[in-house]
Enzyme design. Structure first.
Site, mmCIF file in Angstrom:
data_model
loop_
_atom_site.group_PDB
_atom_site.id
_atom_site.type_symbol
_atom_site.label_atom_id
_atom_site.label_comp_id
_atom_site.label_asym_id
_atom_site.label_seq_id
_atom_site.Cartn_x
_atom_site.Cartn_y
_atom_site.Cartn_z
ATOM 1 N N GLN A 87 0.819 -1.214 -0.055
ATOM 2 C CA GLN A 87 -0.111 -0.094 0.003
ATOM 3 C C GLN A 87 0.949 1.290 -0.286
ATOM 4 O O GLN A 87 0.469 2.508 0.456
ATOM 5 C CB GLN A 87 -0.858 0.030 1.229
ATOM 6 C CG GLN A 87 -2.194 -0.828 0.909
ATOM 7 C CD GLN A 87 -3.053 -0.426 -0.070
ATOM 8 O OE1 GLN A 87 -3.226 0.845 -0.559
ATOM 9 N NE2 GLN A 87 -3.665 -1.404 -0.840
ATOM 10 N N SER A 88 1.965 1.289 -0.749
ATOM 11 C CA SER A 88 3.055 2.353 -0.662
ATOM 12 C C SER A 88 2.376 3.643 -1.318
ATOM 13 O O SER A 88 1.971 3.575 -2.716
ATOM 14 C CB SER A 88 4.177 2.086 -1.356
ATOM 15 O OG SER A 88 4.873 3.112 -1.535
ATOM 16 N N ASN A 89 2.363 4.693 -0.512
ATOM 17 C CA ASN A 89 2.306 5.886 -1.226
ATOM 18 C C ASN A 89 3.064 6.429 -2.226
ATOM 19 O O ASN A 89 2.962 7.196 -3.181
ATOM 20 C CB ASN A 89 1.932 6.927 -0.022
ATOM 21 C CG ASN A 89 0.636 6.512 0.779
ATOM 22 O OD1 ASN A 89 -0.267 6.357 0.665
ATOM 23 N ND2 ASN A 89 1.349 6.509 2.160
ATOM 24 N N CYS A 91 5.051 4.417 -3.939
ATOM 25 C CA CYS A 91 5.019 3.888 -5.232
ATOM 26 C C CYS A 91 3.934 4.436 -6.039
ATOM 27 O O CYS A 91 3.905 4.656 -7.290
ATOM 28 C CB CYS A 91 5.113 2.429 -5.192
ATOM 29 S SG CYS A 91 6.520 1.718 -4.717
#
Ligand SMILES: *Cc1c(COP(=O)(O)O)cnc(C)c1O
Length: 347
Positions: A87-89, A91
């Site tokens: 759930q990387s912001n 990325c």
């Protein structure tokens, strides 16, 4: 107090203007008072809206990416590689930045089937990664994400591409947050306030850039980073990125790890797992000011302010700027946890 002004704001802007950079965000972001929360908590509270940097739901990484993508373009790269948790912001914002400047984006995402928001479900940021056209790959939670990024870069090289890998130390992020600090100095002056604290969710580069600015300008502002993960020991890496960014800009400023204010006290059990205090802080911000936080980062950071105010460590004498670093698209990946907190039953 032995604070010495090393350089001027104009000098810092001038040095930043020498760096490769591409405009990606709506800057400066607003600095606004939080009147109802200030009243409730007994602290002069302001919020820097870096959730409103504008690119594909915004967030702090837009500032980092202005400098790293600037460098990628200068080096003639055609694909940008990044990686982090599923759930990387970072990325998601990397995928959006690449789309905006016409570069390909390839991502390595760590999944963990044991934890609800870390399963491979096309929701929240992951859904947006696909929507933004990124080449998405998965690895297991126990694999090294940096090694996986280098392998993916090798794969692209073998196909004739020129990859740009975003890897630590993220000096570009430090430069990005020096810009934010300079915005804050100008905005504080406009509002006629003298901040005593800047509080924000911190892994490394954001705090490094803020600290560099405070130190370079000789400001008496405490920058307090709140960790999203209990096993983060970031004081070393924050000092390192601060010093590398200073070096890049030719500034004589250096910091040591003991000058870094960084707390893991609000991280809870693990990265990505919401805490009860964080969820309370998230609801408080939503229902008192109409501003959305995210469970992984900003809710844990705001919980620190709430706790410090209740303990009397922050009072009416203090002027606190909370930097909203973004992350709100992850809210939708936390739907099950939020449903529970809100007491909503299924169906
Ligand atoms: C990445 C991130 C942070 C931490 O930023 P760093 O620059 O890595 O310190 C904080 N909040 C949110 C929402 C993030 O996505």
């Amino acid at each position: 107090m032995s604070v010495h002004t090393v350089v001027t704001e104009a000098d810092l802007w001038e040095r930043l203007s020498q760096q490769p950079r591409v405009s990606l965000g709506f800057l400066p972001t607003p600095l606004e008072p939080l009147p109802r929360l200030s009243e409730m908590l007994g602290v002069q509270l302001f919020i820097k809206r870096d959730d409103l940097t504008g690119l594909a739901f915004g967030g702090n990484k837009v500032r980092h990416l202005e400098f790293s993508i600037g460098q990628a373009l200068q080096e003639g790269c055609d694909v940008v590689i990044n990686g982090a948790a599923i759930q990387s912001n970072y990325c998601r914002q990397t995928a959006a930045a690449c789309a905006k400047v016409g570069l390909k984006c390839a991502l390595v995402l760590r999944q963990d089937s044991r934890i609800e928001p870390y399963k491979v479900e096309p929701q929240g940021n992951l859904l947006l990664d696909y929507l933004l056209g990124a080449d998405v790959r998965f690895i297991n939670f126990d694999e090294d994400v940096n090694a996986a990024k280098e392998r993916l870069a090798e794969e692209y090289r073998a196909k004739g591409h020129k990859p740009f890998v975003i890897r630590p130390p993220d000096v570009a992020g430090g430069l990005g947050y020096l810009v934010c600090l300079l915005e804050l100095v100008a905005q504080a002056r406009e509002l006629g306030i003298t901040p005593t604290h800047i509080v924000h969710s911190s892994s490394t580069p954001t705090q490094a850039g803020l600290l560099l600015g405070v130190k370079a300008l000789g400001l008496d502002w405490q920058v307090l980073g709140i960790a999203p993960s209990p096993n983060a020991n970031a004081t070393e890496s924050i000092a390192q990125v601060t010093n590398l960014a200073a070096e890049r800009l030719g500034l004589p400023v250096r910091v040591t790890p003991d000058e870094v204010h960084f707390s893991t006290a609000f991280a809870g059990e693990s990265y990505g797992i919401p805490t009860p205090e964080g969820m309370e802080a998230l609801l408080l911000m939503a229902r008192t000011e109409g501003i959305l936080l995210d469970p992984s980062y900003t809710a844990k950071a705001f919980a620190a302010i709430v706790a410090m105010a209740r303990k009397g460590e922050l009072t009416k004498e203090h002027t606190v700027i909370f930097i909203h670093t973004g992350g709100t698209p992850a809210l939708f990946a936390y739907q099950p946890a939020l449903v529970k907190v809100l007491g909503l039953s299924e169906g």
